[in-house]
Design a protein around this motif. Structure first.
Motif, PDB file in Angstrom:
ATOM      1  N   LYS A 182       0.814  -1.218   0.000  1.00 38.45           N
ATOM      2  CA  LYS A 182       0.000   0.000   0.000  1.00 38.45           C
ATOM      3  C   LYS A 182       0.848   1.269   0.000  1.00 38.45           C
ATOM      4  N   LYS A 183       2.105   1.145   0.414  1.00 41.76           N
ATOM      5  CA  LYS A 183       2.999   2.313   0.452  1.00 41.76           C
ATOM      6  C   LYS A 183       3.430   2.751  -0.945  1.00 41.76           C
ATOM      7  N   GLY A 184       3.367   1.830  -1.899  1.00 39.78           N
ATOM      8  CA  GLY A 184       3.699   2.167  -3.273  1.00 39.78           C
ATOM      9  C   GLY A 184       5.162   1.964  -3.619  1.00 39.78           C
ATOM     10  N   PRO A 185       5.468   1.913  -4.928  1.00 33.75           N
ATOM     11  CA  PRO A 185       6.828   1.643  -5.404  1.00 33.75           C
ATOM     12  C   PRO A 185       7.874   2.648  -4.935  1.00 33.75           C
ATOM     13  N   SER A 186       7.508   3.929  -4.890  1.00 35.08           N
ATOM     14  CA  SER A 186       8.501   4.944  -4.509  1.00 35.08           C
ATOM     15  C   SER A 186       8.982   4.753  -3.075  1.00 35.08           C
ATOM     16  N   TYR A 187       8.069   4.330  -2.196  1.00 32.04           N
ATOM     17  CA  TYR A 187       8.432   4.100  -0.796  1.00 32.04           C
ATOM     18  C   TYR A 187       9.407   2.930  -0.677  1.00 32.04           C
ATOM     19  N   LEU A 188       9.264   1.938  -1.557  1.00 28.86           N
ATOM     20  CA  LEU A 188      10.073   0.718  -1.489  1.00 28.86           C
ATOM     21  C   LEU A 188      11.293   0.749  -2.402  1.00 28.86           C
ATOM     22  N   ARG A 189      11.446   1.840  -3.150  1.00 33.84           N
ATOM     23  CA  ARG A 189      12.468   1.891  -4.202  1.00 33.84           C
ATOM     24  C   ARG A 189      13.870   1.554  -3.698  1.00 33.84           C
ATOM     25  N   ASN A 190      14.270   2.087  -2.545  1.00 31.33           N
ATOM     26  CA  ASN A 190      15.636   1.888  -2.046  1.00 31.33           C
ATOM     27  C   ASN A 190      15.966   0.429  -1.769  1.00 31.33           C
ATOM     28  N   ILE A 191      14.941  -0.368  -1.515  1.00 32.43           N
ATOM     29  CA  ILE A 191      15.173  -1.798  -1.314  1.00 32.43           C
ATOM     30  C   ILE A 191      14.985  -2.575  -2.618  1.00 32.43           C
ATOM     31  N   LEU A 192      13.892  -2.294  -3.321  1.00 30.54           N
ATOM     32  CA  LEU A 192      13.561  -3.077  -4.518  1.00 30.54           C
ATOM     33  C   LEU A 192      14.667  -3.068  -5.566  1.00 30.54           C
ATOM     34  N   LYS A 193      15.358  -1.960  -5.724  1.00 34.80           N
ATOM     35  CA  LYS A 193      16.402  -1.902  -6.750  1.00 34.80           C
ATOM     36  C   LYS A 193      17.629  -2.732  -6.379  1.00 34.80           C
ATOM     37  N   LYS A 194      17.672  -3.198  -5.125  1.00 29.40           N
ATOM     38  CA  LYS A 194      18.800  -4.018  -4.670  1.00 29.40           C
ATOM     39  C   LYS A 194      18.422  -5.493  -4.517  1.00 29.40           C
ATOM     40  N   VAL A 195      17.157  -5.828  -4.778  1.00 31.53           N
ATOM     41  CA  VAL A 195      16.636  -7.163  -4.481  1.00 31.53           C
ATOM     42  C   VAL A 195      16.927  -8.156  -5.614  1.00 31.53           C
ATOM     43  N   ASP A 196      17.304  -9.372  -5.232  1.00 31.77           N
ATOM     44  CA  ASP A 196      17.520 -10.443  -6.199  1.00 31.77           C
ATOM     45  C   ASP A 196      16.229 -11.215  -6.461  1.00 31.77           C
ATOM     46  N   ASP A 212      -3.796  -5.649 -13.040  1.00 32.45           N
ATOM     47  CA  ASP A 212      -3.470  -6.061 -14.402  1.00 32.45           C
ATOM     48  C   ASP A 212      -3.447  -7.584 -14.440  1.00 32.45           C
ATOM     49  N   ASN A 213      -3.212  -8.139 -15.617  1.00 34.78           N
ATOM     50  CA  ASN A 213      -3.078  -9.589 -15.682  1.00 34.78           C
ATOM     51  C   ASN A 213      -1.710 -10.003 -15.136  1.00 34.78           C
ATOM     52  N   ILE A 214      -1.546 -11.284 -14.867  1.00 37.70           N
ATOM     53  CA  ILE A 214      -0.324 -11.779 -14.229  1.00 37.70           C
ATOM     54  C   ILE A 214       0.930 -11.434 -15.027  1.00 37.70           C
ATOM     55  N   GLN A 215       0.868 -11.616 -16.336  1.00 33.11           N
ATOM     56  CA  GLN A 215       2.045 -11.358 -17.162  1.00 33.11           C
ATOM     57  C   GLN A 215       2.505  -9.909 -17.048  1.00 33.11           C
ATOM     58  N   ASN A 216       1.558  -8.981 -17.107  1.00 32.19           N
ATOM     59  CA  ASN A 216       1.923  -7.567 -17.007  1.00 32.19           C
ATOM     60  C   ASN A 216       2.373  -7.194 -15.593  1.00 32.19           C
ATOM     61  N   LEU A 217       1.769  -7.828 -14.586  1.00 32.63           N
ATOM     62  CA  LEU A 217       2.209  -7.584 -13.212  1.00 32.63           C
ATOM     63  C   LEU A 217       3.673  -7.994 -13.046  1.00 32.63           C
ATOM     64  N   LEU A 218       4.016  -9.146 -13.596  1.00 35.97           N
ATOM     65  CA  LEU A 218       5.397  -9.616 -13.516  1.00 35.97           C
ATOM     66  C   LEU A 218       6.352  -8.637 -14.203  1.00 35.97           C
ATOM     67  N   LYS A 219       5.970  -8.157 -15.374  1.00 41.21           N
ATOM     68  CA  LYS A 219       6.816  -7.218 -16.117  1.00 41.21           C
ATOM     69  C   LYS A 219       6.981  -5.902 -15.374  1.00 41.21           C
ATOM     70  N   LYS A 220       5.886  -5.388 -14.809  1.00 43.53           N
ATOM     71  CA  LYS A 220       5.939  -4.116 -14.079  1.00 43.53           C
ATOM     72  C   LYS A 220       6.845  -4.237 -12.852  1.00 43.53           C
ATOM     73  N   LEU A 221       6.726  -5.352 -12.145  1.00 41.78           N
ATOM     74  CA  LEU A 221       7.540  -5.554 -10.946  1.00 41.78           C
ATOM     75  C   LEU A 221       9.014  -5.710 -11.303  1.00 41.78           C
ATOM     76  N   HIS A 222       9.281  -6.369 -12.437  1.00 40.70           N
ATOM     77  CA  HIS A 222      10.665  -6.553 -12.872  1.00 40.70           C
ATOM     78  C   HIS A 222      11.339  -5.218 -13.155  1.00 40.70           C
ATOM     79  N   LYS A 223      10.571  -4.274 -13.662  1.00 40.08           N
ATOM     80  CA  LYS A 223      11.120  -2.944 -13.966  1.00 40.08           C
ATOM     81  C   LYS A 223      11.551  -2.189 -12.718  1.00 40.08           C
ATOM     82  N   LEU A 224      11.040  -2.612 -11.557  1.00 38.27           N
ATOM     83  CA  LEU A 224      11.404  -1.956 -10.301  1.00 38.27           C
ATOM     84  C   LEU A 224      12.769  -2.401  -9.782  1.00 38.27           C
ATOM     85  N   GLY A 225      13.328  -3.461 -10.382  1.00 37.17           N
ATOM     86  CA  GLY A 225      14.676  -3.856  -9.985  1.00 37.17           C
ATOM     87  C   GLY A 225      14.936  -5.329  -9.720  1.00 37.17           C
ATOM     88  N   PRO A 226      14.005  -6.062  -9.092  1.00 34.80           N
ATOM     89  CA  PRO A 226      14.273  -7.467  -8.758  1.00 34.80           C
ATOM     90  C   PRO A 226      14.570  -8.326  -9.987  1.00 34.80           C
TER      91      PRO A 226
END
Length: 326
Positions: A182-196, A212-226
């Protein structure tokens, strides 16, 4: 050197089952469990166990054969002693646990209906009060950090531990809950960009990056860094994205007794599979088979499998995995 240091909450869980309730519609696509005001309700079954994302995953990884330590903040009272004793019994290293006279252990009441719909009342205790300065940095020698959801001062500590991990060549797995989504991507950015590896369920993924559908959710999350993304979707299965390849694991039709701890069981076992074989498909199967074991019993740790038990279960009831290029 530890295989994994888990960082997260510790709590005493009280599982309360009663047959006396009503199911009500209380919002868009939401159902509420209702109890009558001013009445005494007979409890049919009461089970007290140790839970919390940090301890659940530590025990799961230890049973799967890894050298594990747990970092969390608790007090000196009876509930804190129960947590410590449980970790000792499971041979999890507790030398990094922060204890304070002022601290209190977390406590959860899980209200379970006859249809196994659950509502959890959570008292966070000192789980959100862990400070980076309280951690013994000399002992932070590990191949992996496993981060479960923490809030408040403890989240700031996760951010600092993430930076520490990058500097010291420690890989990170992050399992977030709805609180952090619920905090959103910007709040988690400092961790997500370092996550494996990032693990979350479909609802949390939709909250974090939009429905969104599962495929797009996966793609969007991947863009955040993991590098590796896993989305669990309950009885509909599990999806994993790695190197532009999507893996889908089809679950077995098992009798569900209690779903608390299933996410922790999957995520920790998925990490175990990656550590042991560096194979996403194997990790997916190991995670699913352990989660299925947990949901057939009360308690988040009750039926966590040992590695050989998991291998036998995987051989006896193979999990079908489908791969697809994205």
């Amino acid at each position: 050197m530890y295989d994994v240091i888990t960082v997260g909450s510790a709590a005493v869980d009280a599982f309360v089952r009663t047959e006396f309730y009503r199911m009500l519609k209380c919002g868009y696509k939401q159902t509420c469990i209702a109890y009558p005001v001013g009445s005494k309700i007979l409890v049919e079954e009461l089970n007290i166990t140790v839970g919390g994302g940090g301890t659940n995953t530590a025990v799961a990884l230890k049973r799967l054969g890894h050298k594990v330590a747990f970092i969390g903040k608790i007090g000196l009272g009876q509930n804190s002693r129960r947590i410590i004793n449980n970790l000792k019994d499971e041979k999890v290293d507790i030398s990094l646990v922060v204890r304070s006279k002022q601290a209190r252990a977390g406590y959860s009441i899980i209200l379970d209906s006859k249809n196994h719909d659950r509502t959890i009342l959570v008292f966070k205790g000192s789980n959100n009060d862990l400070k980076f300065s309280e951690i013994n940095l000399k002992k932070l020698k590990a191949k992996w950090f496993y981060f479960s959801t923490m809030m408040g001062a403890s989240f700031k500590t996760l951010e600092k531990l993430a930076s520490y991990a990058v500097k010291n060549n420690i890989k990170i797995m992050f399992n977030i809950s709805s609180y952090l989504a619920k905090k959103g991507p910007s709040y988690l950015r400092n961790i997500l960009k370092k996550v494996d590896i990032l693990v979350l369920n479909k609802e949390e993924a939709s909250t974090l990056v939009g429905k969104d559908n599962i495929q797009n959710l996966l793609k969007k999350l991947h863009k955040l860094g993991p590098k590796i993304i896993s989305i669990t979707d309950g009885k509909h299965g599990v999806y994993v994205l790695h190197n532009s390849l999507m893996y889908y694991g089809k679950p077995h039709n098992v009798k569900v007794v209690e779903t608390t701890g299933a996410g922790d069981a999957f995520a920790s076992s998925f990490l175990s599979g990656i550590i042991k074989k560096n194979d996403v498909e194997f990790a997916l199967k190991l995670g699913m088979i352990n989660a299925e074991s947990v949901i057939q019993h009360h308690g988040a740790k009750t039926k966590l499998l040992k590695y050989n038990e998991a291998l036998r279960a995987m051989k006896k009831n193979p999990i079908k995995v489908i791969k697809k290029k994205l």
